[in-house]
Design a protein around this motif. Structure first.
Motif, PDB file in Angstrom:
ATOM      1  N   GLY A 282      10.865   2.723  -9.766  1.00 13.74           N
ATOM      2  CA  GLY A 282      10.811   1.475  -9.457  1.00 13.74           C
ATOM      3  C   GLY A 282      11.650   0.771  -8.293  1.00 13.74           C
ATOM      4  O   GLY A 282      12.103   1.758  -7.500  1.00 13.74           O
ATOM      5  N   TYR A 283      10.892  -0.509  -7.777  1.00 13.12           N
ATOM      6  CA  TYR A 283      10.888  -0.823  -6.949  1.00 13.12           C
ATOM      7  C   TYR A 283      11.325  -2.212  -6.883  1.00 13.12           C
ATOM      8  O   TYR A 283      10.501  -2.625  -7.955  1.00 13.12           O
ATOM      9  N   LYS A 284      11.769  -3.145  -5.884  1.00 13.79           N
ATOM     10  CA  LYS A 284      11.349  -4.300  -5.434  1.00 13.79           C
ATOM     11  C   LYS A 284      11.936  -4.840  -4.005  1.00 13.79           C
ATOM     12  O   LYS A 284      12.478  -4.269  -3.214  1.00 13.79           O
ATOM     13  N   VAL A 285      10.927  -5.525  -3.609  1.00  9.28           N
ATOM     14  CA  VAL A 285      10.505  -6.713  -1.980  1.00  9.28           C
ATOM     15  C   VAL A 285      10.901  -7.682  -2.403  1.00  9.28           C
ATOM     16  O   VAL A 285       9.830  -8.783  -3.019  1.00  9.28           O
TER      17      VAL A 285
ATOM     18  N   ARG B 267       0.678  -1.218  -0.030  1.00 10.65           N
ATOM     19  CA  ARG B 267      -0.429  -0.408   0.193  1.00 10.65           C
ATOM     20  C   ARG B 267       0.733   1.109  -0.022  1.00 10.65           C
ATOM     21  O   ARG B 267       0.237   2.175  -0.835  1.00 10.65           O
ATOM     22  N   GLY B 268       2.486   0.769   0.654  1.00 16.05           N
ATOM     23  CA  GLY B 268       2.632   2.656   0.846  1.00 16.05           C
ATOM     24  C   GLY B 268       3.427   2.741  -0.245  1.00 16.05           C
ATOM     25  O   GLY B 268       3.761   3.697  -0.604  1.00 16.05           O
ATOM     26  N   LEU B 269       4.316   1.795  -1.034  1.00 15.45           N
ATOM     27  CA  LEU B 269       4.839   1.426  -2.033  1.00 15.45           C
ATOM     28  C   LEU B 269       3.788   2.183  -3.331  1.00 15.45           C
ATOM     29  O   LEU B 269       3.934   2.913  -4.354  1.00 15.45           O
ATOM     30  N   ASP B 270       3.061   2.145  -3.072  1.00 16.74           N
ATOM     31  CA  ASP B 270       1.947   2.177  -4.786  1.00 16.74           C
ATOM     32  C   ASP B 270       1.025   3.396  -4.546  1.00 16.74           C
ATOM     33  O   ASP B 270       1.201   3.803  -5.342  1.00 16.74           O
ATOM     34  N   ARG B 271       0.799   3.551  -3.439  1.00 19.05           N
ATOM     35  CA  ARG B 271       0.535   4.899  -2.644  1.00 19.05           C
ATOM     36  C   ARG B 271       0.877   6.333  -2.685  1.00 19.05           C
ATOM     37  O   ARG B 271       0.576   7.419  -2.899  1.00 19.05           O
TER      38      ARG B 271
ATOM     39  N   GLU C 102       3.847  10.069   6.098  1.00 16.18           N
ATOM     40  CA  GLU C 102       3.648   9.069   5.770  1.00 16.18           C
ATOM     41  C   GLU C 102       3.736   7.266   5.277  1.00 16.18           C
ATOM     42  O   GLU C 102       3.240   7.033   5.636  1.00 16.18           O
ATOM     43  N   TRP C 103       4.310   7.416   4.830  1.00 12.34           N
ATOM     44  CA  TRP C 103       5.337   6.120   4.435  1.00 12.34           C
ATOM     45  C   TRP C 103       5.435   5.886   6.069  1.00 12.34           C
ATOM     46  O   TRP C 103       5.491   4.513   6.203  1.00 12.34           O
ATOM     47  N   ARG C 104       6.079   6.335   6.576  1.00 16.63           N
ATOM     48  CA  ARG C 104       6.766   5.806   7.975  1.00 16.63           C
ATOM     49  C   ARG C 104       4.874   5.000   8.441  1.00 16.63           C
ATOM     50  O   ARG C 104       5.212   4.157   9.605  1.00 16.63           O
TER      51      ARG C 104
ATOM     52  N   LEU D 155      14.296  -7.219   1.849  1.00 11.54           N
ATOM     53  CA  LEU D 155      14.851  -6.341   1.668  1.00 11.54           C
ATOM     54  C   LEU D 155      14.182  -5.783   0.143  1.00 11.54           C
ATOM     55  O   LEU D 155      13.549  -5.859  -0.428  1.00 11.54           O
ATOM     56  N   LEU D 156      14.434  -3.856   1.148  1.00 11.20           N
ATOM     57  CA  LEU D 156      13.238  -3.204   0.305  1.00 11.20           C
ATOM     58  C   LEU D 156      14.521  -3.121  -0.810  1.00 11.20           C
ATOM     59  O   LEU D 156      15.610  -1.382  -0.435  1.00 11.20           O
ATOM     60  N   THR D 157      14.635  -2.314  -2.656  1.00  8.07           N
ATOM     61  CA  THR D 157      14.954  -2.079  -3.148  1.00  8.07           C
ATOM     62  C   THR D 157      14.394  -0.707  -3.832  1.00  8.07           C
ATOM     63  O   THR D 157      12.851  -1.585  -4.390  1.00  8.07           O
ATOM     64  N   ILE D 158      14.607   0.350  -4.073  1.00 14.17           N
ATOM     65  CA  ILE D 158      14.012   1.583  -4.636  1.00 14.17           C
ATOM     66  C   ILE D 158      14.892   1.971  -5.779  1.00 14.17           C
ATOM     67  O   ILE D 158      15.800   2.362  -5.258  1.00 14.17           O
TER      68      ILE D 158
END
Length: 100
Positions: free
Chosen positions: A38-41, A24-28, A75-77, A52-55
């Motif tokens: 882009g990102y990868k989790v 939700r946080g990544l999308d919103r 907001e993310w945190r 491991l979150l890569t952005i």
């Protein structure tokens, strides 16, 4: 291009809730940030509370200034922070080489 790598450890037993919160946080929030590319989790197999979150960011400042010093960071945190067992370790990388 800058790669942000966040090593996240969450509270035991909260994986399903965190999975939904991080998506939700990544999308919103993060996907709308200046310089976001882009990102990868990745989720731990042996350590299911480790992520491991890569952005990918256009520049380092897009993450460290544009995002981190914006209301979007709070907001993310608020979305993902309640699940952290310890504060994430965050580092930035540039590409040296890659496979074809």
């Amino acid at each position: 291009m800058i790669l942000e790598l966040a090593d996240i450890r969450i509270q035991p037993g909260k994986q399903a809730e965190f999975d939904a919160a991080i998506q939700r946080g990544l999308d919103r929030v993060i996907s709308r940030a200046t310089g976001f590319r882009g990102y990868k989790v990745n989720k731990g197999v042996e350590s299911p509370e480790r992520y491991l979150l890569t952005i990918f960011w256009e520049t380092l400042e897009n993450h460290t200034v544009d995002f981190r010093q914006s209301p979007a960071f709070q907001e993310w945190r608020a979305m993902v922070g309640p699940y952290f067992a310890v504060p994430p370790t965050v580092e930035h990388f540039t590409l040296l080489t890659k496979s074809r």
